[in-house]
Design a protein around this motif. Structure first.
Motif, PDB file in Angstrom:
ATOM      1  N   THR A 251       0.822  -1.201   0.000  1.00  0.00           N
ATOM      2  CA  THR A 251       0.000   0.000   0.000  1.00  0.00           C
ATOM      3  C   THR A 251       0.861   1.258   0.000  1.00  0.00           C
ATOM      4  N   ASP A 252       2.021   1.182   0.656  1.00  0.00           N
ATOM      5  CA  ASP A 252       2.903   2.344   0.759  1.00  0.00           C
ATOM      6  C   ASP A 252       3.745   2.573  -0.497  1.00  0.00           C
ATOM      7  N   LEU A 253       3.731   1.627  -1.436  1.00  0.00           N
ATOM      8  CA  LEU A 253       4.544   1.757  -2.643  1.00  0.00           C
ATOM      9  C   LEU A 253       3.954   2.783  -3.601  1.00  0.00           C
ATOM     10  N   PRO A 254       4.791   3.468  -4.385  1.00  0.00           N
ATOM     11  CA  PRO A 254       4.260   4.283  -5.482  1.00  0.00           C
ATOM     12  C   PRO A 254       3.635   3.384  -6.547  1.00  0.00           C
ATOM     13  N   ASP A 255       2.854   3.971  -7.428  1.00  0.00           N
ATOM     14  CA  ASP A 255       2.090   3.193  -8.397  1.00  0.00           C
ATOM     15  C   ASP A 255       2.959   2.275  -9.249  1.00  0.00           C
ATOM     16  N   ASP A 256       4.075   2.768  -9.749  1.00  0.00           N
ATOM     17  CA  ASP A 256       4.925   1.951 -10.627  1.00  0.00           C
ATOM     18  C   ASP A 256       5.462   0.722  -9.900  1.00  0.00           C
ATOM     19  N   ALA A 257       5.896   0.901  -8.669  1.00  0.00           N
ATOM     20  CA  ALA A 257       6.423  -0.225  -7.900  1.00  0.00           C
ATOM     21  C   ALA A 257       5.306  -1.216  -7.549  1.00  0.00           C
ATOM     22  N   TYR A 258       4.122  -0.699  -7.256  1.00  0.00           N
ATOM     23  CA  TYR A 258       2.953  -1.539  -6.979  1.00  0.00           C
ATOM     24  C   TYR A 258       2.674  -2.441  -8.184  1.00  0.00           C
ATOM     25  N   LEU A 259       2.676  -1.865  -9.371  1.00  0.00           N
ATOM     26  CA  LEU A 259       2.426  -2.636 -10.589  1.00  0.00           C
ATOM     27  C   LEU A 259       3.527  -3.660 -10.841  1.00  0.00           C
ATOM     28  N   ASP A 260       4.764  -3.328 -10.487  1.00  0.00           N
ATOM     29  CA  ASP A 260       5.867  -4.269 -10.674  1.00  0.00           C
ATOM     30  C   ASP A 260       5.661  -5.532  -9.842  1.00  0.00           C
ATOM     31  N   VAL A 261       5.099  -5.380  -8.647  1.00  0.00           N
ATOM     32  CA  VAL A 261       4.810  -6.542  -7.804  1.00  0.00           C
ATOM     33  C   VAL A 261       3.595  -7.301  -8.330  1.00  0.00           C
ATOM     34  N   LEU A 262       2.613  -6.564  -8.854  1.00  0.00           N
ATOM     35  CA  LEU A 262       1.386  -7.200  -9.346  1.00  0.00           C
ATOM     36  C   LEU A 262       1.622  -8.012 -10.618  1.00  0.00           C
ATOM     37  N   ARG A 263       2.476  -7.550 -11.511  1.00  0.00           N
ATOM     38  CA  ARG A 263       2.600  -8.150 -12.850  1.00  0.00           C
ATOM     39  C   ARG A 263       2.863  -9.659 -12.837  1.00  0.00           C
ATOM     40  N   LEU A 270      -3.426 -10.495 -20.722  1.00  0.00           N
ATOM     41  CA  LEU A 270      -4.154  -9.319 -21.197  1.00  0.00           C
ATOM     42  C   LEU A 270      -3.206  -8.220 -21.676  1.00  0.00           C
ATOM     43  N   GLY A 271      -1.947  -8.556 -21.869  1.00  0.00           N
ATOM     44  CA  GLY A 271      -0.977  -7.573 -22.326  1.00  0.00           C
ATOM     45  C   GLY A 271      -0.499  -6.687 -21.186  1.00  0.00           C
ATOM     46  N   GLU A 272       0.038  -5.538 -21.544  1.00  0.00           N
ATOM     47  CA  GLU A 272       0.568  -4.603 -20.552  1.00  0.00           C
ATOM     48  C   GLU A 272      -0.574  -4.049 -19.699  1.00  0.00           C
ATOM     49  N   ILE A 273      -0.302  -3.858 -18.396  1.00  0.00           N
ATOM     50  CA  ILE A 273      -1.321  -3.364 -17.478  1.00  0.00           C
ATOM     51  C   ILE A 273      -0.920  -2.015 -16.895  1.00  0.00           C
ATOM     52  N   SER A 274      -1.933  -1.270 -16.445  1.00  0.00           N
ATOM     53  CA  SER A 274      -1.711   0.034 -15.818  1.00  0.00           C
ATOM     54  C   SER A 274      -2.826   0.279 -14.819  1.00  0.00           C
ATOM     55  N   LEU A 275      -2.624   1.189 -13.894  1.00  0.00           N
ATOM     56  CA  LEU A 275      -3.678   1.544 -12.948  1.00  0.00           C
ATOM     57  C   LEU A 275      -4.697   2.447 -13.629  1.00  0.00           C
ATOM     58  N   ALA A 276      -5.974   2.215 -13.338  1.00  0.00           N
ATOM     59  CA  ALA A 276      -7.055   2.997 -13.959  1.00  0.00           C
ATOM     60  C   ALA A 276      -7.942   3.651 -12.911  1.00  0.00           C
ATOM     61  N   GLY A 277      -7.470   3.775 -11.700  1.00  0.00           N
ATOM     62  CA  GLY A 277      -8.262   4.391 -10.625  1.00  0.00           C
ATOM     63  C   GLY A 277      -7.473   4.336  -9.331  1.00  0.00           C
ATOM     64  N   ARG A 278      -8.107   4.741  -8.263  1.00  0.00           N
ATOM     65  CA  ARG A 278      -7.453   4.744  -6.957  1.00  0.00           C
ATOM     66  C   ARG A 278      -7.237   3.327  -6.444  1.00  0.00           C
ATOM     67  N   ARG A 279      -6.302   3.189  -5.510  1.00  0.00           N
ATOM     68  CA  ARG A 279      -6.025   1.924  -4.844  1.00  0.00           C
ATOM     69  C   ARG A 279      -6.642   1.940  -3.442  1.00  0.00           C
ATOM     70  N   PHE A 280      -7.181   0.785  -3.045  1.00  0.00           N
ATOM     71  CA  PHE A 280      -7.789   0.658  -1.724  1.00  0.00           C
ATOM     72  C   PHE A 280      -7.207  -0.565  -1.018  1.00  0.00           C
TER      73      PHE A 280
END
Length: 418
Positions: A251-263, A270-280
């Motif tokens: 939760t404390d990670l910036p968006d790019d680092a969050y996505l790196d863990v999620l990938r 589904l190809g490349e992913i990106s955030l499309a809204g807030r994180r909860f």
């Protein structure tokens, strides 16, 4: 009770039903009761301008086919249908991050039932404003926002609710739709049974390059499940369960680092992913009220029960409460009964208790079975997925259960008026 006496009692009341809590369950219950001819006060501590914001913040809900039928019976679905994404297929698999799913994947296809899609994904920015708009137009509903219920005093003919601004209002029944820490339940002396999970749910909307084709994915990993749920367009909603400390760090990670863990967990299908809204982030727990009713009080939604989101049934269970309580109360009202009497409210409790207990046991059991890396349990669960996948009757039954089409459904969840 004869009609003359009932009318005398009603005339002394401000409302038939007072609802504490203006979230999705509270709003839907208000509309359901009003459709049955009852006068309702909806008390919401959140100001309406805050609650009804139309910006997309990433929150979405998986509505079963039965929940869609309820919204249709209340006249809401035509305004929601264009923005709703049908869930046409559900694929369930086991595996670990970075290695992909087990070859034993269980697939549920909506074509195996006659009622159409198993469910629909609806975004909060569409559902909540639709409910609030319908409430605003319904003369039987008085919405009081920006204040909360701070006291309740049941008496022989009704209940007096004290509001945080000092006002008092009277009704024949008070319904707690005020969450798993329900103050309504606490004041009624209703305790809860349950426990916290050592897990948090990370929720976000994700954009992706390739179309999802209406397929929902449930990927079980040792830390907890990852649900990937299709939204309109090339977007999906994720419910990503992680161990609590790990989730807090993510939760404390910036968006790019969050996505790196999620990938590596999400995969590249589904190809490349990106955030499309807030994180909860939400802590997870199992919690069930020891009673769903007390004199002049009933509990609905998270105020009555909160379960692990592993099956995506939290809101659907709340809407089953809504349909059941509304039917019991409206039918009692039409018979001239006192709708706040405990014997009337016990009918609602008896209707919902077994279903809620079964859901709690199932979600808890699945979470314990799948959220580990024990090789023996992994073999057992993979074999189970394969077995269900090869038994059409069992698979069809599971699809109907997920769609909310089994059991003793209230009229609203059959798409019929109350």
């Amino acid at each position: 009770m004869d009609n003359a006496r009932r009318k005398t009692i009603v005339s002394a009341m401000d409302h038939d039903v007072i609802i504490a809590g203006g979230g999705l369950n509270g709003c839907t219950l208000a509309l359901a009761l009003a459709s049955g001819g009852l006068d309702v006060a909806l008390i919401d501590p959140v100001p309406v301008d805050t609650r009804g914001g139309a910006e997309f913040d990433g929150r979405s809900y998986a509505l079963s086919a039965a929940s869609r039928a309820l919204l249709g019976a209340l006249g809401l679905w035509p305004g929601l249908a264009d923005g709703a994404q049908p869930i046409l297929d559900i694929r369930i698999s086991d595996g670990t991050a970075g290695t992909g799913p087990s070859p034993l994947t269980l697939e549920f296809d909506h074509a195996q039932i006659e009622e159409g899609p198993m469910g629909f994904m609806v975004e909060d920015r569409h559902l909540r404003p639709a409910l609030l708009d319908a409430i605003d137009k319904d003369a039987r509903i008085t919405a009081i926002t920006g204040v909360s219920v701070t006291g309740q005093a049941p008496h022989a003919s009704g209940v007096t609710a004290t509001l945080s601004d000092g006002r008092e209002i009277d009704g024949r029944l008070l319904v707690g739709c005020d969450g798993r820490r329900s103050a309504t339940a606490q004041r009624a002396g209703i305790r809860r049974t349950g426990w916290e999970y050592p897990q948090n749910a990370l929720v976000a909307a994700i954009g992706h390059e390739r179309p999802h084709d209406g397929v929902a994915h449930q990927f079980f990993m040792p830390e907890g499940p990852l649900a990937i749920l299709p939204l309109k367009g090339n977007r999906c909603s994720i419910v990503w369960t992680e161990r609590r400390e790990r989730a807090r760090a993510l939760t404390d990670l910036p968006d790019d680092a969050y996505l790196d863990v999620l990938r590596p967990r999400f995969g590249n299908f589904l190809g490349e992913i990106s955030l499309a809204g807030r994180r909860f982030t939400y802590p997870l727990a199992l919690s069930i009220a020891n009673s769903f009713a007390a004199p002049r009080v009933a509990l609905v939604g998270d105020a009555a029960h909160a379960v692990h989101p592993i099956a995506g049934q939290g809101l659907n269970a709340g809407l089953k409460d809504v349909g059941s309580l509304a039917e019991v109360v409206v039918d009692a009202h039409r018979r001239g009964e006192d709708i706040g009497r405990i014997d009337v409210l016990r009918r609602y409790e008896q209707w919902r208790r077994f279903d809620v207990s079964a859901l709690a046991l199932a979600t808890d059991g699945f979470n314990r079975l799948f959220s580990n890396d024990n090789p023996i349990l992994r073999a057992v669960r993979d074999a189970g997925l394969g077995l269900v996948g090869h038994l059409p009757g069992l698979r069809r039954g599971a699809i109907r259960e997920a769609a909310g089409l089994t059991g003793d459904r209230p009229r609203l969840l059959q798409g019929r008026p109350i």
